[in-house]
Design a protein around this motif. Structure first.
Motif, mmCIF file in Angstrom:
data_model
loop_
_atom_site.group_PDB
_atom_site.id
_atom_site.type_symbol
_atom_site.label_atom_id
_atom_site.label_comp_id
_atom_site.label_asym_id
_atom_site.label_seq_id
_atom_site.Cartn_x
_atom_site.Cartn_y
_atom_site.Cartn_z
ATOM 1 N N ALA A 299 0.828 -1.211 0.000
ATOM 2 C CA ALA A 299 0.000 0.000 0.000
ATOM 3 C C ALA A 299 0.860 1.258 0.000
ATOM 4 O O ALA A 299 0.531 2.252 -0.674
ATOM 5 C CB ALA A 299 -0.927 -0.001 1.215
ATOM 6 N N GLU A 300 1.955 1.224 0.724
ATOM 7 C CA GLU A 300 2.865 2.381 0.747
ATOM 8 C C GLU A 300 3.561 2.547 -0.592
ATOM 9 O O GLU A 300 3.654 3.652 -1.132
ATOM 10 C CB GLU A 300 3.895 2.202 1.862
ATOM 11 N N GLN A 301 4.046 1.452 -1.129
ATOM 12 C CA GLN A 301 4.729 1.492 -2.429
ATOM 13 C C GLN A 301 3.838 2.068 -3.513
ATOM 14 O O GLN A 301 4.287 2.869 -4.350
ATOM 15 C CB GLN A 301 5.152 0.072 -2.809
ATOM 16 N N VAL B 281 -0.956 -3.750 16.419
ATOM 17 C CA VAL B 281 -1.113 -4.027 14.985
ATOM 18 C C VAL B 281 -1.071 -2.719 14.193
ATOM 19 O O VAL B 281 -0.350 -2.592 13.188
ATOM 20 C CB VAL B 281 -2.435 -4.774 14.703
ATOM 21 N N ILE B 282 -1.846 -1.752 14.641
ATOM 22 C CA ILE B 282 -1.926 -0.459 13.935
ATOM 23 C C ILE B 282 -0.584 0.250 13.966
ATOM 24 O O ILE B 282 -0.140 0.811 12.948
ATOM 25 C CB ILE B 282 -3.039 0.400 14.558
ATOM 26 N N ALA B 283 0.103 0.205 15.101
ATOM 27 C CA ALA B 283 1.434 0.817 15.186
ATOM 28 C C ALA B 283 2.405 0.134 14.234
ATOM 29 O O ALA B 283 3.232 0.800 13.590
ATOM 30 C CB ALA B 283 1.949 0.750 16.620
ATOM 31 N N GLY B 284 2.313 -1.186 14.112
ATOM 32 C CA GLY B 284 3.171 -1.910 13.184
ATOM 33 C C GLY B 284 2.909 -1.527 11.742
ATOM 34 O O GLY B 284 3.847 -1.357 10.949
ATOM 35 N N VAL B 285 1.637 -1.379 11.393
ATOM 36 C CA VAL B 285 1.280 -0.943 10.041
ATOM 37 C C VAL B 285 1.833 0.447 9.767
ATOM 38 O O VAL B 285 2.366 0.727 8.685
ATOM 39 C CB VAL B 285 -0.257 -0.986 9.859
ATOM 40 N N ARG B 286 1.751 1.329 10.755
ATOM 41 C CA ARG B 286 2.241 2.698 10.570
ATOM 42 C C ARG B 286 3.766 2.758 10.413
ATOM 43 O O ARG B 286 4.291 3.763 9.925
ATOM 44 C CB ARG B 286 1.788 3.575 11.732
ATOM 45 N N GLU B 287 4.462 1.709 10.812
ATOM 46 C CA GLU B 287 5.913 1.670 10.606
ATOM 47 C C GLU B 287 6.269 1.616 9.121
ATOM 48 O O GLU B 287 7.348 2.050 8.719
ATOM 49 C CB GLU B 287 6.515 0.456 11.314
ATOM 50 N N VAL B 288 5.354 1.067 8.308
ATOM 51 C CA VAL B 288 5.654 0.890 6.886
ATOM 52 C C VAL B 288 4.700 1.638 5.961
ATOM 53 O O VAL B 288 4.948 1.734 4.750
ATOM 54 C CB VAL B 288 5.664 -0.606 6.504
ATOM 55 N N TYR B 289 3.608 2.165 6.496
ATOM 56 C CA TYR B 289 2.591 2.820 5.668
ATOM 57 C C TYR B 289 2.267 4.192 6.240
ATOM 58 O O TYR B 289 2.000 4.315 7.438
ATOM 59 C CB TYR B 289 1.330 1.948 5.612
ATOM 60 N N THR B 290 2.249 5.202 5.382
ATOM 61 C CA THR B 290 2.068 6.583 5.844
ATOM 62 C C THR B 290 0.705 7.170 5.506
ATOM 63 O O THR B 290 0.440 8.334 5.798
ATOM 64 C CB THR B 290 3.157 7.488 5.248
#
Length: 280
Positions: free
Chosen positions: A130-132, A157-166
């Protein structure tokens, strides 16, 4: 945030399905015929049963990463905004809302921590895509009702997603659950599945508005709809209901849904406009 005029696409598609010419044509027709501005690509990982702790997102049951990317890029050529929604199904047929474990760890029993570890890896994989591809929103789960009481794990989970998706992060709870999730502050957008009986939309929208207003977050229905079948307007989420084919009943349901949905939206718009100072 833009108003979301969306449609779900590709649910339960398997390996190779997005490579077929029919898939692109289906997406093109969806955009053309529904007037959608957004497409939600919904992906179904598997776990063997509700107490299995491994979420399987590799295999023939899911489209491969490169074909997903190809479809996202094709959606862009159609002028569509893209929302990615990876979720999970139980292969034994149990609805994902019943995924559940003991709240206190017990030796030799499956544990929440193991399931969330696997689930987080699954979510972060697709969050990277999604970030890419600069997807406008990422939905971290759908209708995981029994798990929603696990406040801290969902925040992780949400914090982990935010590590790779902005981009914007949402979670899609089930019907009637909007006022039971206690971690809405962790997401950017609140969403739910709007399978409410015809005639009950106004009451349910009033309830939802009261439940989410304290969080100050945008809201949308990530799912809503009704089968074209007699009797389905009263139980729109019952896929096993027996009845005669009825396009008219489905039409009446959608008319009622969109008509009532405008009422809370009008209140929101009015509050917004009244809060803007107009220079004379």
């Amino acid at each position: 945030m833009d108003y979301i005029k969306g449609f779900t696409f590709g649910w339960m598609s398997g390996r190779g399905d997005f490579r077929k010419p029919e898939a692109k044509e289906s997406l093109r027709l969806m955009a053309e015929r529904t007037g959608s501005s957004h497409v939600i690509f919904a992906l179904a990982a598997h776990q063997d049963h509700p107490q299995a702790v491994e979420v399987k997102y590799r295999g023939a049951h899911l489209v491969e990463d490169d074909e997903l990317v190809g479809m996202i890029r094709y959606a862009r050529t159609l002028g569509l905004h893209v929302i990615l929604k990876p979720t999970v199904n139980c292969t034994d047929g149990t609805w994902r809302a019943h995924i559940n474990f003991f709240d206190i760890d017990v030796p030799c029993e499956p544990k929440w921590k193991d399931w969330f570890c696997s689930y987080t890896a699954f979510q972060k994989h697709y969050a990277g895509i999604a970030e890419q591809e600069k997807c406008e929103m990422f939905i971290v789960g759908c209708e995981m009702v029994q798990s929603e009481r696990r406040d801290q794990e969902w925040r992780e989970v949400i914090a982990g997603v935010r590590e790779v998706y902005t981009g914007l992060v949402s979670y899609n709870t089930d019907k009637y659950q909007e006022d039971h999730v206690k971690w809405w502050d962790a997401v950017d957008v609140i969403s739910s599945s709007g399978y409410y009986p015809i005639g009950d939309w106004e009451a349910q929208l009033d309830r939802i508005e009261q439940a989410i207003t304290p969080y100050g977050k945008p809201f949308f229905f990530a799912e809503a709809g009704c089968p074209s079948r007699s009797g389905s307007a009263q139980v729109p989420n019952d896929w096993g209901l027996e009845g005669e084919v009825s396009a008219e009943e489905q039409e009446r349901f959608y008319e009622a849904m969109f008509r009532d949905y405008g009422k809370p939206a009008e209140k929101v718009i009015r509050r917004f406009y009244e809060g803007i100072a107009v220079e004379v």
